[in-house]
Design an enzyme around this catalytic site. Sequence first.
Site, PDB file in Angstrom:
ATOM      1  N   HIS B  12       0.830  -1.219   0.000  1.00 23.55           N
ATOM      2  CA  HIS B  12       0.000   0.000   0.000  1.00 23.55           C
ATOM      3  C   HIS B  12       0.866   1.272   0.000  1.00 23.55           C
ATOM      4  O   HIS B  12       0.549   2.247   0.682  1.00 23.55           O
ATOM      5  CB  HIS B  12      -1.003  -0.023   1.158  1.00 23.55           C
ATOM      6  CG  HIS B  12      -0.396  -0.137   2.532  1.00 23.55           C
ATOM      7  ND1 HIS B  12      -1.023  -0.758   3.586  1.00 23.55           N
ATOM      8  CD2 HIS B  12       0.779   0.317   3.036  1.00 23.55           C
ATOM      9  CE1 HIS B  12      -0.257  -0.681   4.656  1.00 23.55           C
ATOM     10  NE2 HIS B  12       0.837  -0.026   4.361  1.00 23.55           N
ATOM     11  N   HIS B  59      -0.464   4.895   9.707  1.00 29.41           N
ATOM     12  CA  HIS B  59       0.924   5.360   9.727  1.00 29.41           C
ATOM     13  C   HIS B  59       1.005   6.689  10.456  1.00 29.41           C
ATOM     14  O   HIS B  59       1.272   7.722   9.854  1.00 29.41           O
ATOM     15  CB  HIS B  59       1.453   5.503   8.303  1.00 29.41           C
ATOM     16  CG  HIS B  59       1.345   4.256   7.474  1.00 29.41           C
ATOM     17  ND1 HIS B  59       0.169   3.823   6.928  1.00 29.41           N
ATOM     18  CD2 HIS B  59       2.283   3.333   7.125  1.00 29.41           C
ATOM     19  CE1 HIS B  59       0.373   2.691   6.259  1.00 29.41           C
ATOM     20  NE2 HIS B  59       1.654   2.364   6.368  1.00 29.41           N
ATOM     21  N   HIS B 197      10.713  -3.744   2.686  1.00 31.90           N
ATOM     22  CA  HIS B 197      11.141  -2.351   2.581  1.00 31.90           C
ATOM     23  C   HIS B 197      11.644  -1.858   3.923  1.00 31.90           C
ATOM     24  O   HIS B 197      11.254  -2.353   4.970  1.00 31.90           O
ATOM     25  CB  HIS B 197      10.052  -1.425   2.028  1.00 31.90           C
ATOM     26  CG  HIS B 197       8.789  -1.260   2.848  1.00 31.90           C
ATOM     27  ND1 HIS B 197       8.018  -2.304   3.297  1.00 31.90           N
ATOM     28  CD2 HIS B 197       8.151  -0.134   3.280  1.00 31.90           C
ATOM     29  CE1 HIS B 197       6.956  -1.839   3.951  1.00 31.90           C
ATOM     30  NE2 HIS B 197       7.020  -0.524   3.965  1.00 31.90           N
ATOM     31  N   GLU B 244       5.181  -5.198   8.215  1.00 34.45           N
ATOM     32  CA  GLU B 244       3.774  -5.047   7.822  1.00 34.45           C
ATOM     33  C   GLU B 244       3.176  -6.345   7.283  1.00 34.45           C
ATOM     34  O   GLU B 244       1.959  -6.521   7.297  1.00 34.45           O
ATOM     35  CB  GLU B 244       3.629  -3.953   6.750  1.00 34.45           C
ATOM     36  CG  GLU B 244       3.911  -2.549   7.265  1.00 34.45           C
ATOM     37  CD  GLU B 244       3.632  -1.461   6.216  1.00 34.45           C
ATOM     38  OE1 GLU B 244       3.486  -0.301   6.605  1.00 34.45           O
ATOM     39  OE2 GLU B 244       3.567  -1.791   5.018  1.00 34.45           O
TER      40      GLU B 244
HETATM   41 FE   LIG Z   1       2.480   0.769   5.370  1.00 38.17          FE
END
Ligand SMILES: [Fe+3]
Lengths: 297, 297, 145, 145
Positions: B12, B59, B197, B244
């Site tokens: 996302h 976030h 990431h 995540e």
């Molecule tokens: Fe995220």
Amino acid sequence: MAKITASVFTSHVPAIGAAMDLGKTQEDYWKPLFTGYEYSKQWMKDNKPDVIILVFNDHATAFSLDMIPTFAIGTAAEYTPADEGFGPRPVPKVMGHPDLASHIAHSVIQQDFDLTIVNKMDVDHGLTVPLSLMCGEKDPVKDSWPCPVIPFAVNVVQYPVPSGQRCFNLGKAIRKAVESFDEDLNVHIWGTGGMSHQLQGARAGLINREWDNAWLDQMIADPVACAATPHIDYVREAGSEGIELVMWLIARGAMSDVSYDATDLEAARAHSVRVAHRFYHVPASNTAVGHLILENN
Amino acid sequence: MAKITASVFTSHVPAIGAAMDLGKTQEDYWKPLFTGYEYSKQWMKDNKPDVIILVFNDHATAFSLDMIPTFAIGTAAEYTPADEGFGPRPVPKVMGHPDLASHIAHSVIQQDFDLTIVNKMDVDHGLTVPLSLMCGEKDPVKDSWPCPVIPFAVNVVQYPVPSGQRCFNLGKAIRKAVESFDEDLNVHIWGTGGMSHQLQGARAGLINREWDNAWLDQMIADPVACAATPHIDYVREAGSEGIELVMWLIARGAMSDVSYDATDLEAARAHSVRVAHRFYHVPASNTAVGHLILENN
Amino acid sequence: MSLDKPYQDIPGTTIFDAEQSRKGYWLNQFCMSLMKAENRERFKANQRAYLDEWAMSEEQKQAVLDMDLNRAISLGGNIYFLAKIGATHGRSFQQMAGSMTGMTEEEYRAMMISGGRSVEGNRKLGEDGTAQPHRQPQGQAGKKD
Amino acid sequence: MSLDKPYQDIPGTTIFDAEQSRKGYWLNQFCMSLMKAENRERFKANQRAYLDEWAMSEEQKQAVLDMDLNRAISLGGNIYFLAKIGATHGRSFQQMAGSMTGMTEEEYRAMMISGGRSVEGNRKLGEDGTAQPHRQPQGQAGKKD
Ligand SMILES: [Fe+3]
Ligand SMILES: [Fe+3]
């Protein structure tokens, strides 16, 4: 190593706070109640903890309907007594214990309890009335509470609320967390709320002295069985707000005679709890007041 | 009876939303990525759900450090796209499904998941980018998303975050909850975030294509083993923000080939999942993009 | 505290746990305030004055003024919070992430397009990957002349 | 919904579950606003005008104006939220709880001092305790002449 040495159980009726704040404790209506806490105030002095884990529920004060956490632990440095509609209670600020609180949060979440971590929270009568009962009147500016407090809030307002069993298991997880904290700390855990009361509808004013005392007997002597009390029993027998009693099971589950897992079975068997004090009184406003002090032997 | 018929998994990345909002999807940098979602947009039309349970993480948008819920379910009627610092994304409001959401909350809390119930929440790229990817560009005023969405937010920002195992078990509990809802509803569950990431420090920009794809293979074929992936593996192998991926396990745990308890073992064995689509691309901004559509057979 | 924190041996990586969160509370809450357009305007008009409204340490304020994200993270900042400062200045997430490596924007972008940073040598402190402390800064942006 | 709601057979008792909560959202949020002294003043100065600022139903507003707590609860109010209205008017929790029974303040207080309401006959709908629907209102306050 930090260690839980005692648990304290008490109702947290707002009118008790008001009676103390307005100097009414010697009036006929209130005197028998406060007499029941004379022992406790001395006991607090003789058994001063380094930290109190104070299990309570927020009564639509810090948490509106915008966000309703099932379990919330306070990791802040301090907490302000809330304005519940009459102005804030004239009592000292509550100092937190961020180190131990964060440690407990870390450990308990890893034990599969899905806590909400709270860093900003005004605390209502659910937290301040037990402190007043156990520590006596305190000037909001000149005095302070005897030690830091970790607020642990449980949702018992909007259904579904956590089961007694879930609360009891959480207590075990909290003990395990405390015992893995390096610093030597004498920790008390308090379960508050209850006992029987109902604040709403045609059934308001319900009190069930027999059930309350039988439940207390069982919570002391056979907490595992007590934890299995079905949710509906609290509501039916102890009134819609009697459900607050599930919070007592968190404190009870944190005592040393309850094994927290298979590795702790033998140790738990070797432990017992001592009833240092027990008190029951009807009424305080709408509520049956129960109070108990258990020490780990 | 409501039924989960499919699960969708997708990264996302906020830059994907920005690329769509700014009309850059046909640029050389972005084209390969959006091509990977062409199938998915058609699939969404052919398999239009009545409700989407959208698992994502906030976030630092709706939840500041004041209150950090481990798991939060949205029971509100609608949610506004958040201003994350650039102004809100120009996409339609997200309509909720209060009935099903409240039902899930009720059931899942009684299955010992300590959810926070949320009635007011702006939703950030974690929720809106997957909708954009699966449904295409939408005018904020004239268009709407194809169906109501139940936002389900997981804390993966402040440690400790819930384990993959806990997330997987939660997925099972959500399926059980959905299947006890009386109304006939075709429900999709989406797991979002990841894949590898890292957005911070000297190790920023880490991508681990091999690990990502091996993890995906296992998540599809042997989700029980995949759920046991230790937490540290995600951080070490897939970067600090790769954590995540635990959210994907919630969606995976809700599929019919995973038994939710002993009563469901036989039924689960009789089920299988079909990979309708699988796509992997590096990079989108700092991130490896993974995408998968699973259908219950 | 004797909690297991196995994530402390990863190079170039700070895990935002309760300890970091406590250190960075006001820094991060300041960042949250930048989600309102009027606060972004006030901050941009006079960064120093706006920062002085917050109970942040001088070091934290300086890290924000310098946009030194590595420093901000070591002082308790979390990247998702700090990203609001970048957004206020119109910087992308990629620019912000890249700024922590010592690479120029072009160098970082090129690394990502060619498949990103390899995990080899970057799993544990003491290996020899690009993220190890002895290899910082990595690019031209961080080189002193 | 086929969720088990075993709490629906208790007389004179409304459990505040998600369904009630949804019905009463704005009513309860209005109550929360009374935790600020300035809002209490504004509400007391002009109740109607203050209520009209909230997305409440006309019935909910009327229940607040009448301080009809049973009605407010049936419309989704929760007692801990509604208590803020009582507090604003200077009423105690006991006065508020008592008002829902049809008793006068003295009658209710006397019942509490003599040990409270018995659970006998009040466990389930269809028994014959004081909280059963066919025995309302219970006291002098609710009697019409
Ligand atoms: Fe995220
Ligand atoms: Fe209470």
